[in-house]
Design an enzyme around this catalytic site. Structure first.
Site, mmCIF file in Angstrom:
data_model
loop_
_atom_site.group_PDB
_atom_site.id
_atom_site.type_symbol
_atom_site.label_atom_id
_atom_site.label_comp_id
_atom_site.label_asym_id
_atom_site.label_seq_id
_atom_site.Cartn_x
_atom_site.Cartn_y
_atom_site.Cartn_z
ATOM 1 N N ASP A 200 0.841 -1.198 0.000
ATOM 2 C CA ASP A 200 0.000 0.000 0.000
ATOM 3 C C ASP A 200 0.876 1.247 0.000
ATOM 4 O OD1 ASP A 200 -2.233 -1.522 -0.188
ATOM 5 O OD2 ASP A 200 -3.044 -1.025 1.793
ATOM 6 N N HIS A 332 -10.502 -5.455 8.635
ATOM 7 C CA HIS A 332 -9.869 -6.531 7.854
ATOM 8 C C HIS A 332 -9.702 -7.816 8.664
ATOM 9 C CE1 HIS A 332 -9.233 -3.473 4.890
ATOM 10 N NE2 HIS A 332 -8.349 -2.830 5.602
HETATM 11 FE FE LIG Z 1 -4.148 -2.714 2.404
#
Ligand SMILES: [Fe+2]
Length: 468
Positions: A200, A332
């Site tokens: 990311d 997540h």
């Molecule tokens: Fe991510």
């Protein structure tokens, strides 16, 4: 060993504090909830001059650290735009003849490409792999031509070997906010010799039509660090840039144009999964967002790769994969579960030392646990302490635009050793084949302060009576 003794005492004191509270720490440090404000495009003007290179960054260009890929961008593709000139820094104690330095200048020619994404056309992306470098040597390099030359430097790692000290920075989910800037500032003494980046990068895809100018500004933001030491990248979900609704159906298109690596040197067929060896460490990079089921290329590659690891040469085995397998944040939660089921037993059998992940925008460190006894009928689904298991680090706290993930599951599960919703970075100082010092630094603290810290005992060189 002298160096090791210097750091053991303060760490032992710290460990005494942390291990007394066994069973996991949810840090009492509460970061004030505030949005992560992105630095505007105007923060990163292109360097002045005609066709000046920008977004300069480095990554390892071979398997063992004797090559470096230099990447940069120019507005135009002129003669010489793709050339990097480099030379070894000659120690004045070994050479008094300055002409030696001039004669040692060499050139490497890069590949050049450009890509289109929706309404955006990139600049010219140059990638030159400088090969045949000497180990443990500082090189100066220049990109650009004529009056547009910019000069940087890097230092190669020591030859691969079990007892060569080496220090890695660890950063994930960085983005380009003011918090990201704090993270990079706190790291960029620099504390390490290379960075393990857990995925990311730019978060361009959080902007309308995946605003590709954000990839450019991210490259400029990272340059003061990444032009001087290599970053080893894992691909995160924000690298996918899959946008068929705007005519962009090819996953990882911007990322793979901008951040190449030497994946073929490790027998991989994709830059999304590969390995490098650097000093005492064998780094395996996996892709959470590529197929990894049985018979897939990534599965077969990893199966062979773990057999290729030589712990006598590289005792430290580190895996980097974006989506964490042990994460007790509500954000997540369990996204990495299917990959854990596929490969966790391999990691335990291979005595992997550390698994570095990002994705969750908070910090967490696991106990050495495994959960590999489960099958669909026996119900054994609780992780158990396992001395052969890696420690799982979630370091998705670089400071991106999506903000901090401040909602942990309650109660804290037994596998979670330390967790905190703060931005920061980590440093792994490998001292020899048996010991390393790991520290995590939250951005709110002064640089020397380690909010979480422990001595990592190498799994391969652990004596049987040291196993707990
Ligand atoms: Fe991510």
């Amino acid at each position: 060993m002298k160096n090791l003794n210097l750091f053991i005492l303060p760490v032992v004191v710290f460990l005494t504090i942390t291990t007394v509270i066994n069973g996991g720490i949810t840090s009492e440090y509460v970061r004030q909830a505030q949005p992560s404000v992105e630095m505007p495009l105007e923060t990163f003007p292109s360097p002045p001059g005609y066709n000046v290179p920008e977004q300069v960054h480095l990554t390892q260009g071979d398997h063992d650290g004797r090559a470096m890929i230099v990447s940069w961008v120019t507005p135009l593709n002129l003669a010489g735009s793709n050339v990097v000139t480099y030379w070894m820094v000659v120690n004045s104690s070994t050479s008094t003849n300055s002409s030696d330095v001039k004669m040692a200048k060499k050139k490497a020619h890069g590949s050049t490409s450009s890509y289109r994404f929706y309404d955006y056309t990139s600049g010219y992306l140059h990638h030159a792999n400088i090969k045949g470098l000497e180990y443990n040597t500082t090189y100066i390099y220049e990109v650009g031509s004529d009056q547009s030359v910019r000069q940087f430097n890097f230092t190669t790692p020591p030859a691969v070997g079990p007892d060569v000290p080496y220090t890695f920075g660890i950063i994930g989910d960085l983005g380009q906010t003011y918090a990201s800037n704090e993270t990079l500032y706190h790291y960029s003494n620099p504390k390490g010799q290379a960075v393990l980046f857990a995925g990311d990068l730019s978060y361009a895809d959080d902007h309308p039509n995946h605003d590709q100018r954000k990839w450019d500004t991210f490259g400029k933001f990272l340059e003061p660090c990444a032009a001087y030491q290599p970053f080893i990248y894992a691909a995160g979900n924000h690298e996918i840039d899959f946008a068929p609704e705007i005519g962009e159906p090819h996953p990882f298109k911007p990322y793979m144009h901008r951040y190449p690596n030497a994946y073929k040197a490790s027998g991989s067929i994709s830059p999304l999964w590969y390995s490098v060896r650097r000093g005492p460490a064998h780094i395996i990079v996996l892709s959470s967002y590529s197929a990894y089921g049985k018979y897939t290329p990534q599965y077969l590659w990893l199966q062979q790769e773990l057999k290729n690891v030589n712990r006598e040469e590289t005792p430290w085995l580190i895996v980097m994969v974006h989506s964490p397998w042990y994460n007790s944040n509500n954000y997540h939660f369990m996204e990495g579960e299917s990959m854990r089921i596929m490969f966790e037993s391999w990691f335990v059998n291979s005595k992997v030392d550390l698994v570095l992940s990002g994705h969750v925008h908070a910090y967490e460190r696991s106990e050495r646990v495994s959960n590999i006894k489960y099958n669909i009928t026996n119900g054994l689904s609780t992780p158990v302490k396992d001395p052969n298991a890696p420690i799982y680090i979630t370091i998705g706290d670089g400071g991106n635009i999506e903000g901090i993930a401040n909602s942990f599951t309650d109660p804290q599960p037994s596998y979670s050793a330390y967790r905190e919703a703060s931005f920061g970075h980590a440093v792994l100082e490998i001292h020899n084949r048996t010991h390393a010092l790991y520290t995590w630094h939250r951005n709110q603290d002064n640089e020397p302060v380690a909010a979480d810290s422990f001595i990592v005992r190498n799994r391969y060189n652990l004596l049987d009576d040291e196993r707990i």
